[in-house]
Design a protein around this motif. Structure first.
Motif, mmCIF file in Angstrom:
data_model
loop_
_atom_site.group_PDB
_atom_site.id
_atom_site.type_symbol
_atom_site.label_atom_id
_atom_site.label_comp_id
_atom_site.label_asym_id
_atom_site.label_seq_id
_atom_site.Cartn_x
_atom_site.Cartn_y
_atom_site.Cartn_z
ATOM 1 N N GLU A 1 0.842 -1.213 0.000
ATOM 2 C CA GLU A 1 0.000 0.000 0.000
ATOM 3 C C GLU A 1 0.867 1.250 0.000
ATOM 4 O O GLU A 1 1.937 1.280 0.588
ATOM 5 N N ARG A 2 0.388 2.286 -0.625
ATOM 6 C CA ARG A 2 1.014 3.616 -0.679
ATOM 7 C C ARG A 2 2.371 3.629 -1.403
ATOM 8 O O ARG A 2 3.086 4.608 -1.339
ATOM 9 N N VAL A 3 2.702 2.544 -2.051
ATOM 10 C CA VAL A 3 3.949 2.526 -2.843
ATOM 11 C C VAL A 3 3.651 3.036 -4.245
ATOM 12 O O VAL A 3 2.711 2.567 -4.888
ATOM 13 N N GLU A 4 4.440 4.004 -4.658
ATOM 14 C CA GLU A 4 4.231 4.559 -5.995
ATOM 15 C C GLU A 4 5.422 4.227 -6.900
ATOM 16 O O GLU A 4 6.533 4.048 -6.424
ATOM 17 N N GLY A 5 5.177 4.193 -8.198
ATOM 18 C CA GLY A 5 6.266 4.050 -9.163
ATOM 19 C C GLY A 5 6.686 2.624 -9.439
ATOM 20 O O GLY A 5 7.638 2.402 -10.177
ATOM 21 N N LEU A 6 6.013 1.655 -8.819
ATOM 22 C CA LEU A 6 6.326 0.248 -9.083
ATOM 23 C C LEU A 6 5.035 -0.481 -9.426
ATOM 24 O O LEU A 6 3.980 -0.171 -8.865
ATOM 25 N N ARG A 7 5.131 -1.451 -10.346
ATOM 26 C CA ARG A 7 3.921 -2.188 -10.707
ATOM 27 C C ARG A 7 4.243 -3.675 -10.874
ATOM 28 O O ARG A 7 5.394 -4.056 -11.154
ATOM 29 N N VAL A 8 3.210 -4.466 -10.694
ATOM 30 C CA VAL A 8 3.370 -5.920 -10.802
ATOM 31 C C VAL A 8 3.886 -6.270 -12.198
ATOM 32 O O VAL A 8 3.434 -5.705 -13.201
ATOM 33 N N GLY A 9 4.864 -7.140 -12.239
ATOM 34 C CA GLY A 9 5.424 -7.595 -13.510
ATOM 35 C C GLY A 9 6.636 -6.794 -13.960
ATOM 36 O O GLY A 9 7.368 -7.227 -14.858
ATOM 37 N N GLN A 10 6.854 -5.642 -13.315
ATOM 38 C CA GLN A 10 7.973 -4.778 -13.723
ATOM 39 C C GLN A 10 9.311 -5.466 -13.408
ATOM 40 O O GLN A 10 9.467 -6.106 -12.363
ATOM 41 N N GLU A 11 10.283 -5.299 -14.286
ATOM 42 C CA GLU A 11 11.623 -5.836 -14.032
ATOM 43 C C GLU A 11 12.391 -4.855 -13.156
ATOM 44 O O GLU A 11 12.463 -3.650 -13.472
ATOM 45 N N VAL A 12 12.938 -5.363 -12.064
ATOM 46 C CA VAL A 12 13.616 -4.494 -11.101
ATOM 47 C C VAL A 12 14.882 -5.177 -10.567
ATOM 48 O O VAL A 12 15.050 -6.389 -10.672
ATOM 49 N N ALA A 13 15.733 -4.363 -9.961
ATOM 50 C CA ALA A 13 16.821 -4.875 -9.114
ATOM 51 C C ALA A 13 16.566 -4.306 -7.727
ATOM 52 O O ALA A 13 15.916 -3.265 -7.588
ATOM 53 N N ALA A 14 17.070 -4.969 -6.700
ATOM 54 C CA ALA A 14 16.829 -4.461 -5.347
ATOM 55 C C ALA A 14 17.986 -4.822 -4.428
ATOM 56 O O ALA A 14 18.676 -5.825 -4.618
ATOM 57 N N LEU A 15 18.167 -3.957 -3.438
ATOM 58 C CA LEU A 15 19.132 -4.198 -2.360
ATOM 59 C C LEU A 15 18.307 -4.598 -1.134
ATOM 60 O O LEU A 15 17.453 -3.841 -0.698
ATOM 61 N N VAL A 16 18.556 -5.799 -0.619
ATOM 62 C CA VAL A 16 17.790 -6.264 0.533
ATOM 63 C C VAL A 16 18.728 -6.442 1.734
ATOM 64 O O VAL A 16 19.946 -6.462 1.582
ATOM 65 N N ASP A 17 18.136 -6.590 2.918
ATOM 66 C CA ASP A 17 18.939 -6.721 4.145
ATOM 67 C C ASP A 17 19.368 -8.166 4.377
ATOM 68 O O ASP A 17 19.246 -8.673 5.494
ATOM 69 N N GLY A 18 19.851 -8.844 3.366
ATOM 70 C CA GLY A 18 20.149 -10.260 3.501
ATOM 71 C C GLY A 18 18.907 -11.074 3.132
ATOM 72 O O GLY A 18 17.809 -10.530 2.969
ATOM 73 N N GLY A 19 19.078 -12.393 2.975
ATOM 74 C CA GLY A 19 17.948 -13.253 2.639
ATOM 75 C C GLY A 19 17.627 -13.288 1.158
ATOM 76 O O GLY A 19 16.598 -13.818 0.752
ATOM 77 N N GLY A 20 18.526 -12.784 0.340
ATOM 78 C CA GLY A 20 18.283 -12.756 -1.105
ATOM 79 C C GLY A 20 18.453 -14.102 -1.775
ATOM 80 O O GLY A 20 18.144 -14.243 -2.953
ATOM 81 N N TYR A 21 18.939 -15.095 -1.069
ATOM 82 C CA TYR A 21 19.050 -16.442 -1.652
ATOM 83 C C TYR A 21 17.675 -17.099 -1.538
ATOM 84 O O TYR A 21 17.447 -17.971 -0.695
ATOM 85 N N ALA A 22 16.746 -16.679 -2.362
ATOM 86 C CA ALA A 22 15.371 -17.168 -2.260
ATOM 87 C C ALA A 22 14.672 -16.888 -3.578
ATOM 88 O O ALA A 22 15.103 -16.040 -4.349
ATOM 89 N N GLU A 23 13.575 -17.602 -3.802
ATOM 90 C CA GLU A 23 12.840 -17.370 -5.055
ATOM 91 C C GLU A 23 11.971 -16.127 -4.962
ATOM 92 O O GLU A 23 11.632 -15.526 -5.984
ATOM 93 N N VAL A 24 11.574 -15.759 -3.743
ATOM 94 C CA VAL A 24 10.761 -14.556 -3.543
ATOM 95 C C VAL A 24 11.377 -13.759 -2.398
ATOM 96 O O VAL A 24 11.752 -14.341 -1.378
#
Ligand SMILES: NC(=O)c1ccc[n+]([C@@H]2O[C@H](COP(=O)([O-])OP(=O)(O)OC[C@H]3O[C@@H](n4cnc5c(N)ncnc54)[C@H](OP(=O)(O)O)[C@@H]3O)[C@@H](O)[C@H]2O)c1
Length: 287
Positions: free
Chosen positions: A35-58
């Motif tokens: 909710e309240r997130v703007e500028g991103l949509r389902v299906g969009q190709e993105v890269a992201a920096l996460v706080d660890g835990g990136g070894y996952a399918e989701v």
């Protein structure tokens, strides 16, 4: 809260790294948006920096750390960028403040960050770009990515003095810490800067004070991408966008030197742990 349920689909890539919960850099397609997130949509190709835990399918990523991929950037390349690219850019420019004609010494020159830094320093007009590596294959790699000369870890300080006629270098970039950092400080030229960005050697946290810094007007700085992501996500986003331009305009390429299915992540870790990897390693979540 400004969190997005941005979930990379199963056809994403993960970059191997070694935080407590492995996996900081991911790319994929947005599965859901909070909710309240703007500028991103389902299906969009993105890269992201996460706080660890990136070894996952989701993965779940904070919206401010999700970067929609511009045209021309594929998912595979994008997975190599979220930490390495802004970090390399900050080391050379925002924190290291490299000016045209200056010399720089980069530890871990054949690693992901070192590979990007060599190219950025060259593009910034550095007078000399020196790398430090632990073996011949890594030296050969670094020499292809902007480095003029590559030294070995055990002799780099003597080598710097030799090739600079005793003057030293203007900038040292150090991910190792401990004795390596102290030896790096010693080869800084007058008014030189050292930027610490890691502690790969596992030594006690470093301290530098008047004795090391005053006599030749040296300074020491640091760069922590994850801490910046928490303390100032907007600054990190602006930095990442600046850095990304250097990939889009061809200044920087980040070679993927090996790719593994996620189930073989241990093999990727063996390569890194054995100090034999160069460039970036990718973990793939689908065949
Ligand atoms: N501060 C930040 O914001 C930030 C962001 C990302 C990464 N980092 C840190 O920056 C470093 C480089 O990241 P990267 O993505 O380039 O990693 P990488 O691709 O795995 O390369 C790391 C390099 O570090 C060198 N190294 C020197 N001493 C080492 C030691 N004791 N153990 C293992 N490696 C050692 C290795 O080169 P040689 O074998 O040639 O010495 C290796 O090529 C890592 O320590 C990482 O934690 C910091």
């Amino acid at each position: 809260m400004n969190f997005a349920d941005v979930k990379a689909r199963a056809d994403g890539y993960r970059v191997a790294s070694l935080p407590h919960r492995p996996g900081l850099e991911v790319s994929g397609r947005v599965r859901a948006v909070g909710e309240r997130v703007e500028g991103l949509r389902v299906g969009q190709e993105v890269a992201a920096l996460v706080d660890g835990g990136g070894y996952a399918e989701v993965v779940l990523a904070e919206a401010a750390r999700v970067l929609p991929l511009p045209a021309g950037l594929d998912l595979r390349t994008a997975a190599t960028l979220p930490t390495v690219l802004p970090t390399a850019h900050a080391l050379v420019h925002e924190v290291g403040r490299l000016r045209a004609g200056e010399s720089v010494l980069v530890h871990g020159a054949a690693g992901g960050i070192g590979t990007a830094v060599g190219q950025l320093a060259r593009a910034a007009g550095a007078g000399a770009v020196f790398g430090v590596v632990s073996g011949d294959a890594k030296a050969a790699h670094a020499l292809k990515y902007g480095y003029d000369e590559v030294f070995r870890s055990d002799t780099f300080d003597a080598d710097v003095r030799r090739v600079t006629g005793g003057r030293g270098v203007d900038l040292v970039l150090d991910p190792v810490g401990g004795g390596t950092l102290r030896r790096g400080l010693e080869v800084l030229a007058v008014f030189g800067r050292l930027v610490s960005f890691g502690n790969a050697g596992g030594a006690e946290p470093w301290h530098a004070g008047q004795a090391e810094l005053y006599p030749r007007g040296r300074s020491v700085g640091g760069f922590p991408v994850l801490a910046l992501a928490r303390s100032s996500p907007d600054d990190l986003r602006a930095l990442t966008e600046r850095a990304l331009r250097t990939v889009l305009d061809g200044t920087v390429t980040l070679p993927v030197t090996a790719e593994f299915p996620l189930s073989d992540a241990a093999d990727a870790h063996r390569l890194i742990g054995g100090r034999t990897s160069t460039g970036k390693l990718l973990l793939r979540t689908t065949d």
